[in-house]
Motif scaffolding. Structure first.
Motif, PDB file in Angstrom:
ATOM      1  N   ARG A  43      -6.677   3.046  -6.497  1.00  0.00           N
ATOM      2  CA  ARG A  43      -6.461   2.219  -7.472  1.00  0.00           C
ATOM      3  C   ARG A  43      -6.824   3.347  -8.832  1.00  0.00           C
ATOM      4  NH1 ARG A  43      -9.550  -2.203  -9.196  1.00  0.00           N
ATOM      5  NH2 ARG A  43     -10.708  -2.395 -11.578  1.00  0.00           N
ATOM      6  N   ARG A  44      -5.834   3.067  -9.996  1.00  0.00           N
ATOM      7  CA  ARG A  44      -5.439   3.569 -11.214  1.00  0.00           C
ATOM      8  C   ARG A  44      -6.093   2.684 -12.160  1.00  0.00           C
ATOM      9  NH1 ARG A  44      -5.962   7.417  -8.043  1.00  0.00           N
ATOM     10  NH2 ARG A  44      -4.390   8.273  -7.913  1.00  0.00           N
ATOM     11  N   THR A  45      -6.847   3.180 -13.064  1.00  0.00           N
ATOM     12  CA  THR A  45      -7.841   2.335 -14.408  1.00  0.00           C
ATOM     13  C   THR A  45      -6.504   2.707 -15.271  1.00  0.00           C
ATOM     14  OG1 THR A  45      -9.864   2.393 -13.116  1.00  0.00           O
ATOM     15  CG2 THR A  45      -9.095   1.796 -16.007  1.00  0.00           C
ATOM     16  N   PHE A  46      -6.229   1.887 -16.507  1.00  0.00           N
ATOM     17  CA  PHE A  46      -5.218   2.297 -17.606  1.00  0.00           C
ATOM     18  C   PHE A  46      -5.882   1.906 -19.040  1.00  0.00           C
ATOM     19  CE2 PHE A  46      -2.601   2.604 -13.994  1.00  0.00           C
ATOM     20  CZ  PHE A  46      -2.138   4.098 -14.336  1.00  0.00           C
ATOM     21  N   LYS A  47      -6.208   1.894 -19.693  1.00  0.00           N
ATOM     22  CA  LYS A  47      -6.026   1.322 -21.209  1.00  0.00           C
ATOM     23  C   LYS A  47      -5.742  -0.681 -21.156  1.00  0.00           C
ATOM     24  CE  LYS A  47      -5.818   0.676 -26.169  1.00  0.00           C
ATOM     25  NZ  LYS A  47      -4.662   1.569 -26.914  1.00  0.00           N
ATOM     26  N   ASP A  48      -4.924  -0.475 -20.668  1.00  0.00           N
ATOM     27  CA  ASP A  48      -4.772  -2.178 -20.862  1.00  0.00           C
ATOM     28  C   ASP A  48      -4.836  -2.865 -19.634  1.00  0.00           C
ATOM     29  OD1 ASP A  48      -4.812  -2.173 -23.629  1.00  0.00           O
ATOM     30  OD2 ASP A  48      -2.907  -1.015 -24.083  1.00  0.00           O
ATOM     31  N   PHE A  49      -5.252  -2.044 -18.994  1.00  0.00           N
ATOM     32  CA  PHE A  49      -4.855  -2.723 -17.329  1.00  0.00           C
ATOM     33  C   PHE A  49      -5.292  -2.383 -15.744  1.00  0.00           C
ATOM     34  CE2 PHE A  49      -0.665  -1.497 -17.945  1.00  0.00           C
ATOM     35  CZ  PHE A  49      -0.645  -0.462 -17.077  1.00  0.00           C
ATOM     36  N   ASP A  50      -5.744  -2.399 -14.686  1.00  0.00           N
ATOM     37  CA  ASP A  50      -5.913  -1.569 -13.583  1.00  0.00           C
ATOM     38  C   ASP A  50      -4.725  -2.190 -12.475  1.00  0.00           C
ATOM     39  OD1 ASP A  50      -7.941  -0.502 -14.882  1.00  0.00           O
ATOM     40  OD2 ASP A  50      -8.969  -2.506 -13.797  1.00  0.00           O
ATOM     41  N   ILE A  51      -4.789  -0.525 -11.811  1.00  0.00           N
ATOM     42  CA  ILE A  51      -3.546  -1.059 -10.534  1.00  0.00           C
ATOM     43  C   ILE A  51      -4.055  -0.503  -9.737  1.00  0.00           C
ATOM     44  CG2 ILE A  51      -1.262  -0.222  -9.999  1.00  0.00           C
ATOM     45  CD1 ILE A  51      -0.298   0.040 -12.703  1.00  0.00           C
ATOM     46  N   SER A  52      -4.232  -1.594  -8.494  1.00  0.00           N
ATOM     47  CA  SER A  52      -5.155  -1.255  -7.827  1.00  0.00           C
ATOM     48  C   SER A  52      -3.798  -1.009  -5.799  1.00  0.00           C
ATOM     49  CB  SER A  52      -6.397  -2.488  -7.088  1.00  0.00           C
ATOM     50  OG  SER A  52      -6.211  -2.225  -5.696  1.00  0.00           O
ATOM     51  N   VAL A  53      -3.494  -0.336  -4.934  1.00  0.00           N
ATOM     52  CA  VAL A  53      -2.654  -0.780  -4.157  1.00  0.00           C
ATOM     53  C   VAL A  53      -3.776  -0.437  -3.006  1.00  0.00           C
ATOM     54  CG1 VAL A  53      -0.427   0.259  -2.496  1.00  0.00           C
ATOM     55  CG2 VAL A  53      -0.792   0.339  -5.740  1.00  0.00           C
ATOM     56  N   THR A  54      -3.343  -2.025  -2.235  1.00  0.00           N
ATOM     57  CA  THR A  54      -3.698  -1.467   0.123  1.00  0.00           C
ATOM     58  C   THR A  54      -3.362  -1.587   0.272  1.00  0.00           C
ATOM     59  OG1 THR A  54      -6.172  -3.620  -1.548  1.00  0.00           O
ATOM     60  CG2 THR A  54      -5.449  -3.367   0.477  1.00  0.00           C
ATOM     61  N   MET A  55      -2.717  -1.098   1.151  1.00  0.00           N
ATOM     62  CA  MET A  55      -2.259  -0.708   2.769  1.00  0.00           C
ATOM     63  C   MET A  55      -2.562  -1.825   3.615  1.00  0.00           C
ATOM     64  SD  MET A  55      -0.594   1.967   0.742  1.00  0.00           S
ATOM     65  CE  MET A  55       0.120   3.074   0.257  1.00  0.00           C
ATOM     66  N   LYS A  56      -1.543  -2.429   4.016  1.00  0.00           N
ATOM     67  CA  LYS A  56      -1.407  -3.401   4.901  1.00  0.00           C
ATOM     68  C   LYS A  56      -1.528  -2.989   6.345  1.00  0.00           C
ATOM     69  CE  LYS A  56      -0.676  -7.696   2.020  1.00  0.00           C
ATOM     70  NZ  LYS A  56      -0.451  -8.856   2.139  1.00  0.00           N
ATOM     71  N   ARG A  57      -0.889  -1.886   6.287  1.00  0.00           N
ATOM     72  CA  ARG A  57      -0.830  -1.047   7.452  1.00  0.00           C
ATOM     73  C   ARG A  57      -1.147  -0.020   7.539  1.00  0.00           C
ATOM     74  NH1 ARG A  57       5.108  -1.730   6.899  1.00  0.00           N
ATOM     75  NH2 ARG A  57       4.955   0.641   7.924  1.00  0.00           N
ATOM     76  N   ASP A  58      -1.372   1.350   8.550  1.00  0.00           N
ATOM     77  CA  ASP A  58      -2.049   2.195   8.289  1.00  0.00           C
ATOM     78  C   ASP A  58      -0.988   3.262   8.818  1.00  0.00           C
ATOM     79  OD1 ASP A  58      -4.821   1.473   9.253  1.00  0.00           O
ATOM     80  OD2 ASP A  58      -4.945   1.685  10.650  1.00  0.00           O
ATOM     81  N   ASP A  59       0.505   2.917   9.385  1.00  0.00           N
ATOM     82  CA  ASP A  59       1.250   4.155   8.659  1.00  0.00           C
ATOM     83  C   ASP A  59       2.244   3.726   7.934  1.00  0.00           C
ATOM     84  OD1 ASP A  59       2.812   1.213   9.575  1.00  0.00           O
ATOM     85  OD2 ASP A  59       3.830   2.771  10.728  1.00  0.00           O
ATOM     86  N   PHE A  60       2.229   3.348   6.850  1.00  0.00           N
ATOM     87  CA  PHE A  60       2.646   2.655   5.287  1.00  0.00           C
ATOM     88  C   PHE A  60       3.171   3.829   4.265  1.00  0.00           C
ATOM     89  CE2 PHE A  60       3.408   0.794   1.282  1.00  0.00           C
ATOM     90  CZ  PHE A  60       5.016   0.967   1.066  1.00  0.00           C
ATOM     91  N   LEU A  61       3.736   3.947   4.850  1.00  0.00           N
ATOM     92  CA  LEU A  61       3.757   5.344   4.029  1.00  0.00           C
ATOM     93  C   LEU A  61       3.206   7.078   4.065  1.00  0.00           C
ATOM     94  CD1 LEU A  61       5.547   5.675   1.138  1.00  0.00           C
ATOM     95  CD2 LEU A  61       3.450   5.501  -0.362  1.00  0.00           C
ATOM     96  N   ARG A  62       3.072   6.540   5.399  1.00  0.00           N
ATOM     97  CA  ARG A  62       2.430   7.465   6.313  1.00  0.00           C
ATOM     98  C   ARG A  62       3.586   8.671   6.246  1.00  0.00           C
ATOM     99  NH1 ARG A  62      -2.613   9.177   5.219  1.00  0.00           N
ATOM    100  NH2 ARG A  62      -3.325   6.884   6.944  1.00  0.00           N
TER     101      ARG A  62
END
Length: 271
Positions: free
Chosen positions: A2-21
């Protein structure tokens, strides 16, 4: 993540344990963090430039047979088929750039889609050895024949049909100019919908196969002032390099259904 910016937040949730592993320690966070920062930069920039957009208008659905549908040229500023604003004269600066990029080295040029003949005229003004056009609508093909009479001594020909059906018969070219409008609602959603990368993406492979070494592809991008990474990746699957030129001063009308910005990125891809 999760990253917080001035006007919005962005959250990334992995659906696979090996995603981008990744194999290395810290590599996953580095790659994911870079992707999030790029997305945040895009969002912030889009928020800035959308303030200059024209209001735009709703587009009716494409419901009938495109090939036989009447092409309405009664308003000299636009071409309308089935209620679709297929082309408008505000595109003149853009079409001139696309044509100049495609015709820069002369040779044999293929243009997919005639429309109002804006880019075809610019190609002829620039000068090429031969000029082949593909068009799928009967009324637009008739408009082409009227336009063709203005260039009696030039090697200009029309191939009628869907480019997917006729492309394989046409051989190789030194340049291709691609500016089409989807001919059914399914095509529209696939090529211009919210999940589409770029209108011409499905054409890249075919264009590369029909370009001579050193040949170029020039096309309508639907990109406001740069091109995205997904667009670049699709291009580089089939082309060795590309250049981007920003076309400014575009003035789409307030009721335009397909473009709202005052700029568009013009890409030339090299075989």
């Amino acid at each position: 993540m999760r990253r917080t910016f001035k006007d919005f937040d962005i959250s990334v949730t992995m659906k696979r344990d090996d995603f981008l592993r990744t194999k290395g320690v810290g590599q996953r966070n580095l790659l994911l963090g870079r992707a999030v920062v790029e997305f945040a930069s895009d969002l912030a920039h889009l928020d800035e430039i959308q303030r200059e957009f024209v209001g735009g208008a709703s587009r009716p659905l494409i419901r009938g047979d495109w090939e036989g549908s009447p092409a309405d040229y009664s308003d000299p500023s636009q071409l309308v088929i089935q209620g679709q604003q297929v082309m408008q004269d505000w595109e003149l600066p853009l079409m001139k750039v696309l044509a100049e990029n495609a015709a820069a080295n002369g040779g044999d040029l293929l243009e997919v889609g005639f429309g109002m003949g804006i880019s075809a005229t610019a190609v002829q003004e620039r000068g090429v050895r031969s000029h082949t056009l593909i068009e799928i609508n009967h009324d637009v093909a008739e408009q082409f024949e009227q336009w063709r009479r203005g260039w009696p001594d030039r090697d200009i020909r029309l191939v009628f049909g869907d480019w997917r059906d006729v492309f394989g018969e046409l051989g190789e070219f030194d340049a291709i100019l691609y500016d089409v409008y989807p001919t059914n609602e399914q095509d529209f959603v696939r090529t211009l919908g919210p999940r589409a990368v770029v209108l011409a993406a499905e054409f890249f492979e075919h264009a590369a196969a029909h370009l001579r070494p050193g040949g170029v592809l020039s096309y309508y991008t639907n990109e406001i002032d740069s091109i995205g990474r997904a667009h670049q990746r699709e291009l580089l699957k089939h082309f060795t390099s590309f250049t981007v030129r920003l076309v400014t001063g575009l003035q789409p009308p307030a009721d335009c259904t397909y473009w709202w910005a005052g700029t568009m990125a013009a890409v030339t891809a090299y075989r």
